[in-house]
Design an enzyme around this catalytic site. Structure first.
Site, PDB file in Angstrom:
ATOM      1  N   SER A 134      93.754 -30.452  16.252  1.00 50.39           N
ATOM      2  CA  SER A 134      92.468 -29.836  16.565  1.00 50.39           C
ATOM      3  C   SER A 134      91.364 -30.512  15.772  1.00 50.39           C
ATOM      4  O   SER A 134      91.591 -30.991  14.650  1.00 50.39           O
ATOM      5  CB  SER A 134      92.539 -28.358  16.170  1.00 50.39           C
ATOM      6  N   TYR A 158      94.632 -21.184   9.536  1.00 51.70           N
ATOM      7  CA  TYR A 158      94.958 -21.817  10.826  1.00 51.70           C
ATOM      8  C   TYR A 158      94.720 -23.332  10.735  1.00 51.70           C
ATOM      9  O   TYR A 158      95.587 -24.143  11.075  1.00 51.70           O
ATOM     10  CB  TYR A 158      94.115 -21.214  11.960  1.00 51.70           C
ATOM     11  N   LYS A 162      97.312 -26.881  10.954  1.00 56.57           N
ATOM     12  CA  LYS A 162      97.132 -28.112  11.748  1.00 56.57           C
ATOM     13  C   LYS A 162      97.111 -29.331  10.823  1.00 56.57           C
ATOM     14  O   LYS A 162      97.716 -30.361  11.120  1.00 56.57           O
ATOM     15  CB  LYS A 162      95.849 -28.050  12.575  1.00 56.57           C
TER      16      LYS A 162
HETATM   17  C1  UD1 Z   1      87.215 -22.390  16.995  1.00 58.09           C
HETATM   18  C2  UD1 Z   1      87.845 -22.486  15.647  1.00 58.09           C
HETATM   19  C3  UD1 Z   1      88.627 -23.762  15.584  1.00 58.09           C
HETATM   20  C4  UD1 Z   1      89.695 -23.766  16.658  1.00 58.09           C
HETATM   21  C5  UD1 Z   1      89.082 -23.534  18.014  1.00 58.09           C
HETATM   22  C6  UD1 Z   1      90.205 -23.262  18.978  1.00 58.09           C
HETATM   23  C7  UD1 Z   1      86.413 -21.238  14.115  1.00 58.09           C
HETATM   24  C8  UD1 Z   1      85.538 -21.318  12.930  1.00 58.09           C
HETATM   25  N1  UD1 Z   1      86.848 -22.400  14.595  1.00 58.09           N
HETATM   26  O1  UD1 Z   1      86.310 -23.485  17.158  1.00 58.09           O
HETATM   27  O2  UD1 Z   1      89.243 -23.859  14.315  1.00 58.09           O
HETATM   28  O3  UD1 Z   1      90.377 -24.983  16.662  1.00 58.09           O
HETATM   29  O4  UD1 Z   1      88.214 -22.401  18.009  1.00 58.09           O
HETATM   30  O5  UD1 Z   1      89.750 -23.204  20.270  1.00 58.09           O
HETATM   31  O6  UD1 Z   1      86.712 -20.189  14.623  1.00 58.09           O
HETATM   32  N2  UD1 Z   1      80.165 -18.394  19.446  1.00 58.09           N
HETATM   33  C9  UD1 Z   1      79.249 -17.383  19.675  1.00 58.09           C
HETATM   34  N3  UD1 Z   1      79.714 -16.181  20.111  1.00 58.09           N
HETATM   35  C10 UD1 Z   1      81.029 -15.917  20.325  1.00 58.09           C
HETATM   36  C11 UD1 Z   1      81.957 -16.952  20.086  1.00 58.09           C
HETATM   37  C12 UD1 Z   1      81.494 -18.170  19.634  1.00 58.09           C
HETATM   38  O7  UD1 Z   1      78.053 -17.582  19.483  1.00 58.09           O
HETATM   39  O8  UD1 Z   1      81.385 -14.787  20.722  1.00 58.09           O
HETATM   40  C13 UD1 Z   1      79.683 -19.702  18.990  1.00 58.09           C
HETATM   41  C14 UD1 Z   1      80.276 -20.128  17.666  1.00 58.09           C
HETATM   42  O9  UD1 Z   1      79.503 -19.688  16.606  1.00 58.09           O
HETATM   43  C15 UD1 Z   1      80.293 -21.655  17.817  1.00 58.09           C
HETATM   44  C16 UD1 Z   1      80.467 -21.879  19.319  1.00 58.09           C
HETATM   45  O10 UD1 Z   1      80.105 -20.656  19.940  1.00 58.09           O
HETATM   46  O11 UD1 Z   1      79.063 -22.183  17.446  1.00 58.09           O
HETATM   47  C17 UD1 Z   1      81.890 -22.223  19.701  1.00 58.09           C
HETATM   48  O12 UD1 Z   1      82.760 -21.252  19.140  1.00 58.09           O
HETATM   49  P1  UD1 Z   1      84.322 -21.198  19.465  1.00 58.09           P
HETATM   50  O13 UD1 Z   1      84.516 -21.193  20.926  1.00 58.09           O
HETATM   51  O14 UD1 Z   1      84.901 -20.068  18.681  1.00 58.09           O
HETATM   52  O15 UD1 Z   1      84.855 -22.599  18.940  1.00 58.09           O
HETATM   53  P2  UD1 Z   1      84.785 -23.274  17.476  1.00 58.09           P
HETATM   54  O16 UD1 Z   1      84.185 -22.366  16.488  1.00 58.09           O
HETATM   55  O17 UD1 Z   1      84.156 -24.602  17.642  1.00 58.09           O
END
Ligand code: UD1
Length: 353
Positions: A134, A158, A162
């Site tokens: 990842s 997590y 990895k």
């Molecule tokens: C997350 C994990 C990462 C993992 C991946 C798996 C964290 C910190 N990182 O990545 O380790 O490998 O998922 O798929 O959790 N967001 C919102 N609202 C939400 C959900 C997300 O605003 O309800 C934003 C987050 O702040 C981020 C972006 O959307 O900026 C993407 O979030 P997400 O889909 O959770 O992915 P990652 O954080 O990049």
């Protein structure tokens, strides 16, 4: 449809989100596929849908076993019956928050399961592996795009699993050079199969952005919490490299081909991303356009541990795997919406959990 070949691939976690899409592409490419999955975060219906998507003929080349990598006997049973040419190893847990609350569960599933797998593979002389890593191993990258030789860093248990598993792969390959191992660092997998029959179906409230947006669009959740609107980015929201799951699936086929055709491959990592960053607000707008649904949002503080901007350097994968993502955000949202509207409750056939 690819040419038929007689290679047999074991796919761990093949009933999961990325697993199902990859199995479809493997079968389309003429591989024989054996899935092992414990249904911890997946369901049998996903395997049934794989068969629907590829049709009865190619379904003959698919076997399924319900089993758990933490139980070595489950692996022994598989390897003693079938000679595998390579393993694609997806099985594992991936919820960051849960890993902080319960790290032992993560070490148990992700580390013990994978160590067992290596041991049984070695015993049966199957030494080709594609491993699901990842972009989380880049932690908070100091510069972007992320290049494969950046220093690695984990931000939570997590991510640590990895990172440890990457190190374990490198150590095993160094000690036993006949191993060929490809570590694929996924950026943010989204979208769904174009048929609308396969997609992501997380248990409980989704942690990740796109499944959350999808559930707002179908009315399962009232609004999207946007975590952070004061980042130093063009619109204040965080930026990620979203990649269509079918592109990711094809990246695995390219990696397999590389394993089978390269002498002295060693253990090497590739980013699977598009190389393009998209903000949370841009993603919401793109999904609204694709679905015709309004996604109400609530502005919330930043989520602890989140990076501002992460996207992949795609050069190494393009050059060495001959693979490049084909789809953009528009197609990702189109296919995700197609999956969502046909399956508002995921693989469950009826409404309400
Ligand atoms: C997350 C994990 C990462 C993992 C991946 C798996 C964290 C910190 N990182 O990545 O380790 O490998 O998922 O798929 O959790 N967001 C919102 N609202 C939400 C959900 C997300 O605003 O309800 C934003 C987050 O702040 C981020 C972006 O959307 O900026 C993407 O979030 P997400 O889909 O959770 O992915 P990652 O954080 O990049």
């Amino acid at each position: 449809m690819g040419s038929s070949n007689n290679q047999t691939i074991l796919v761990t976690g093949g009933a999961g989100f990325i697993g199902t899409h990859t199995v479809v592409q493997l079968l389309n490419d003429g591989y024989n596929v054996s899935i092992i999955d414990n249904f911890d975060n997946s369901v049998m219906e996903a395997v049934i849908r794989i068969r629907e998507v590829v049709g009865p003929q190619l379904s003959n080349n698919l076997e399924f076993t319900q089993g758990d990598l933490r139980n070595k006997d489950d692996l022994e049973n598989l390897f003693s019956k079938t000679k595998f040419d390579a393993v694609i190893h997806f099985a594992g847990l991936k919820a960051v928050g849960e890993s902080v609350a319960n790290p032992r569960r993560y070490f148990d599933f992700n580390l013990i399961g994978t160590i067992n797998l290596y041991q049984v593979m070695a015993k049966y002389n199957c030494k080709k592996m594609v491993f699901s890593s990842s972009a989380t191993v880049y932690g908070q990258p100091e510069t972007i795009p992320c290049v494969e030789d950046f220093k690695l860093q984990a931000m939570n248990p997590y991510g640590r699993t990895k990172l440890f598993l990457e190190e374990i792969a490198r150590d095993i390959q160094k000690a036993e050079p006949e191993w060929k191992i490809i570590l694929l660092r996924y950026f943010n997998p989204v979208g769904a199969h174009e048929s609308g029959k396969l997609g992501e179906d997380p248990r409980g409230i989704p942690n990740n952005l796109m499944p959350y947006i999808q559930q707002v669009a179908v009315g399962r959740l009232p609004e999207l919490n946007v975590y952070g609107h004061d980042y130093p980015t063009k619109d204040g929201s965080a930026i990620r490299d979203y990649i269509h799951v079918m592109d990711l699936a094809d990246g695995h086929i390219a990696a397999l081909r590389k394993l089978f055709t390269t002498e002295n491959l060693g253990c090497t990592a590739y980013n699977l991303g598009t190389g393009h960053g998209t903000s949370v607000f841009e993603m919401v707008t793109a999904f609204e356009k694709a679905s015709g649904k309004k996604i109400p949002i609530k502005l919330c503080p930043r989520r602890p541990g989140d990076a501002t901007e992460v996207y992949a350097s795609t050069e190494k994968a393009e050059k060495e795997l001959g693979w490049k993502a084909k789809y953009g955000v528009e197609e990702m949202c189109r296919d995700q919406w197609n999956w969502a509207k046909n399956n508002p409750w995921g693989y469950k056939r009826k409404s309400l959990e």
